[in-house]
Scaffold this motif. Structure first.
Motif, short mmCIF file in Angstrom:
data_model
loop_
_atom_site.label_atom_id
_atom_site.label_comp_id
_atom_site.label_asym_id
_atom_site.label_seq_id
_atom_site.Cartn_x
_atom_site.Cartn_y
_atom_site.Cartn_z
N ASP A 1 -17.29 0.76 -1.27
CA ASP A 1 -15.92 0.97 -1.74
C ASP A 1 -14.95 0.80 -0.57
N HIS A 2 -13.79 0.24 -0.88
CA HIS A 2 -12.69 0.14 0.08
C HIS A 2 -11.40 0.39 -0.67
N GLU A 3 -10.35 0.71 0.07
CA GLU A 3 -9.04 0.87 -0.54
C GLU A 3 -7.99 0.26 0.35
N LEU A 4 -6.84 0.00 -0.24
CA LEU A 4 -5.68 -0.44 0.51
C LEU A 4 -4.55 0.48 0.11
N VAL A 5 -3.98 1.16 1.11
CA VAL A 5 -2.82 2.02 0.90
C VAL A 5 -1.69 1.46 1.75
N LEU A 6 -0.61 1.06 1.08
CA LEU A 6 0.57 0.51 1.73
C LEU A 6 1.55 1.65 1.94
N ALA A 7 1.98 1.87 3.19
CA ALA A 7 2.87 2.99 3.52
C ALA A 7 3.43 2.78 4.92
N THR A 8 4.17 3.77 5.40
CA THR A 8 4.55 3.75 6.81
C THR A 8 3.32 4.22 7.59
N ARG A 9 3.29 3.94 8.87
CA ARG A 9 2.15 4.39 9.69
C ARG A 9 2.04 5.92 9.66
N GLU A 10 3.18 6.60 9.73
CA GLU A 10 3.18 8.06 9.72
C GLU A 10 2.61 8.60 8.41
N GLU A 11 2.99 7.99 7.29
CA GLU A 11 2.47 8.43 6.00
C GLU A 11 0.97 8.20 5.90
N ASN A 12 0.51 7.04 6.39
CA ASN A 12 -0.93 6.78 6.34
C ASN A 12 -1.69 7.69 7.29
N ASP A 13 -1.11 8.05 8.44
CA ASP A 13 -1.75 9.01 9.34
C ASP A 13 -1.95 10.35 8.64
N ALA B 1 13.73 -3.72 5.41
CA ALA B 1 13.18 -4.41 6.57
C ALA B 1 12.39 -3.44 7.44
N GLY B 2 11.44 -3.98 8.18
CA GLY B 2 10.65 -3.17 9.11
C GLY B 2 9.22 -3.65 9.14
N THR B 3 8.41 -2.93 9.91
CA THR B 3 6.98 -3.19 9.97
C THR B 3 6.28 -1.99 9.35
N PHE B 4 5.46 -2.26 8.36
CA PHE B 4 4.80 -1.21 7.61
C PHE B 4 3.29 -1.37 7.70
N ASP B 5 2.59 -0.33 7.34
CA ASP B 5 1.16 -0.24 7.54
C ASP B 5 0.41 -0.40 6.22
#
Length: 156
Positions: free
Chosen positions: A83-95, A132-136
């Protein structure tokens, strides 16, 4: 009578506090945009998930570039054996989410910005990148991100 009124007021206030919640919210407002309309997708980007022979866990591609205002269909394909997942968020949110996943690795998700896939399956996230920005993006199953399963979306 005053006791009943006071208790009722307390109950209403408590209910309102719980209704707003302090955990996962499922609002459609995110720091990196909002769920998109599949009928209005400007393009599709396939992101493969998997493992390598040397034990690394990967997304391919690992980095994605989109234009601000673009609606993108992220077609997720799990080509791996787990199993794998992809969660799109800000780096802080994913942390923060990664810490919660360590406590509860079987956590179920019902978020528009994330999908968990069994081996050999596919799914999609349609996202309107309005900011705009760089997201994780990352696989937050314990150990997967540390094994290399993370990437970025640059919105210009």
């Amino acid at each position: 009578m005053r006791l009943i009124v006071a208790f009722t007021a307390f109950a209403v206030a408590t209910s309102a506090a719980f209704a707003t919640g302090t955990g996962h919210t499922h609002d459609d407002e995110f720091a990196f945009g909002e769920p998109g309309d599949p009928a209005k997708a400007d393009r599709t980007i396939e992101i493969a998930m998997g493992e390598t022979a040397d034990g690394a866990m990967i997304f391919e591609p690992r980095d994605v570039a989109v234009k601000r205002g673009e609606t993108v269909r992220l077609k997720l394909v799990n080509k791996g054996e787990m199993d794998h997942e992809l969660v799109l968020a800000t780096r802080e949110e994913n942390d923060k989410h990664a810490i919660e996943m360590m406590k509860n690795p079987d956590m179920e998700h019902d978020d528009p910005n994330g999908r968990r896939l069994a081996p050999g399956t596919s799914d999609e996230i349609v996202w309107h990148f309005s900011k705009a920005g760089t997201f994780d993006f990352a696989c937050l199953i314990p150990g997967h991100r540390d094994a290399g399963m993370h990437g970025s979306v640059t919105v210009d």
